[in-house]
Write a protein that holds these residues in place. Structure first.
Motif, short mmCIF file in Angstrom:
data_model
loop_
_atom_site.label_atom_id
_atom_site.label_comp_id
_atom_site.label_asym_id
_atom_site.label_seq_id
_atom_site.Cartn_x
_atom_site.Cartn_y
_atom_site.Cartn_z
N LEU A 135 22.66 -4.35 -3.53
CA LEU A 135 22.88 -3.80 -4.85
C LEU A 135 22.75 -4.95 -5.85
CD1 LEU A 135 23.76 -1.36 -6.62
CD2 LEU A 135 26.14 -2.03 -6.17
N TYR A 136 22.08 -4.69 -6.95
CA TYR A 136 21.81 -5.74 -7.94
C TYR A 136 22.58 -5.44 -9.22
CZ TYR A 136 18.14 -6.87 -4.66
OH TYR A 136 17.46 -7.21 -3.52
N ALA A 137 22.76 -6.47 -10.04
CA ALA A 137 23.42 -6.32 -11.33
C ALA A 137 23.04 -7.51 -12.19
CB ALA A 137 24.94 -6.25 -11.17
N GLY A 138 23.31 -7.39 -13.48
CA GLY A 138 23.03 -8.49 -14.40
C GLY A 138 24.06 -8.55 -15.50
N ALA A 139 24.17 -9.71 -16.10
CA ALA A 139 25.07 -9.92 -17.24
C ALA A 139 24.40 -10.91 -18.18
CB ALA A 139 26.41 -10.46 -16.77
N ARG A 140 24.44 -10.62 -19.47
CA ARG A 140 23.90 -11.58 -20.42
C ARG A 140 24.56 -12.94 -20.20
NH1 ARG A 140 23.73 -10.11 -26.61
NH2 ARG A 140 22.71 -12.15 -26.60
N VAL A 141 23.80 -13.99 -20.35
CA VAL A 141 24.37 -15.32 -20.13
C VAL A 141 25.48 -15.62 -21.14
CG1 VAL A 141 22.30 -16.25 -19.03
CG2 VAL A 141 22.57 -16.47 -21.49
N THR A 142 25.51 -14.89 -22.25
CA THR A 142 26.55 -15.07 -23.27
C THR A 142 27.74 -14.14 -23.03
OG1 THR A 142 25.44 -13.48 -24.71
CG2 THR A 142 24.91 -15.82 -25.03
N ASN A 143 27.81 -13.50 -21.86
CA ASN A 143 28.87 -12.55 -21.56
C ASN A 143 29.62 -12.98 -20.29
OD1 ASN A 143 30.53 -10.35 -21.20
ND2 ASN A 143 28.90 -8.82 -21.18
N PRO A 144 30.47 -14.02 -20.39
CA PRO A 144 31.17 -14.51 -19.19
C PRO A 144 32.12 -13.48 -18.59
CG PRO A 144 32.04 -15.57 -21.16
CD PRO A 144 30.83 -14.78 -21.59
#
Length: 197
Positions: A135-144
């Motif tokens: 399962l994959y996911a992502g988060a903006r680099v500016t969203n710790p």
């Protein structure tokens, strides 16, 4: 694999309700449109979510709910706490072997652990219902905060990519993560979500 499932099988696989310790995850309905629009119509939410436009209107919420009601490659849950909606969580399986977890919460519900708890419920549902190995996911680099949610759920960082964000009207760097079935199974010490009908 998901692409091999018939529409009837997908309909059967989708639960009416998934319950976690504090939350209920259920399908959104047209009765939820006003609340969804109120929660999503905040630039801080839209800027961290690839597919949310800003501003976000009730018409956008109606279109979203209708799209989720149609059988397809996405499993979407409204996140409720104390019988009130707080956000959304879902799994997009539109790309074979590349299922992706997504979630967002209304700003007033940030910092209470709801995103982690809802994500774990959706992850449990995904690995229990489907045969995918990752399962994959992502988060903006500016969203710790979102990155922390993914790490608490066992996701492992796999690199940075540029992704287009509708509300920004441009692409921005995103930390990419992957969770394997094996890691998920080893972390099942978290409170398991339970199915309700």
């Amino acid at each position: 694999m998901l692409q091999d499932f018939s529409s009837a099988t997908l309909a059967e696989a989708r639960p009416g309700v998934v319950a976690t310790e504090r939350l209920t995850l259920r399908r959104p309905t047209l009765a939820d449109v006003r609340t969804i629009a109120q929660l999503a119509n905040d630039r801080r939410v839209a800027e961290n979510t690839r597919r949310l436009p800003h501003p976000y209107s009730q018409d956008d919420a109606v279109a979203f709910v209708r799209a989720t009601a149609a059988l397809g490659s996405e499993t979407v849950f409204l996140i409720e706490h104390d019988t009130g909606p707080v956000g959304m969580v879902g799994i997009d399986c539109s790309t074979p072997d590349n299922a992706e977890l997504g979630y967002w919460l209304g700003v007033e519900h940030w910092g209470q652990g709801f995103a982690t708890e809802a994500a774990r419920g959706a992850i449990d549902f995904f690995f229990e219902e489907f045969e995918d190995e990752h399962l994959y996911a992502g988060a903006r680099v500016t969203n710790p905060a979102s990155r922390n949610v993914l790490e608490k759920c066992g996701f492992q960082w796999s690199g940075v990519q540029l992704h287009r964000f509708l509300a920004l009207g441009s692409s921005t760097p995103v930390d990419c993560f992957r969770l394997s079935r094996g890691v998920w199974a080893s972390l099942k010490s978290w409170s398991s979500a339970r199915r309700m009908r």
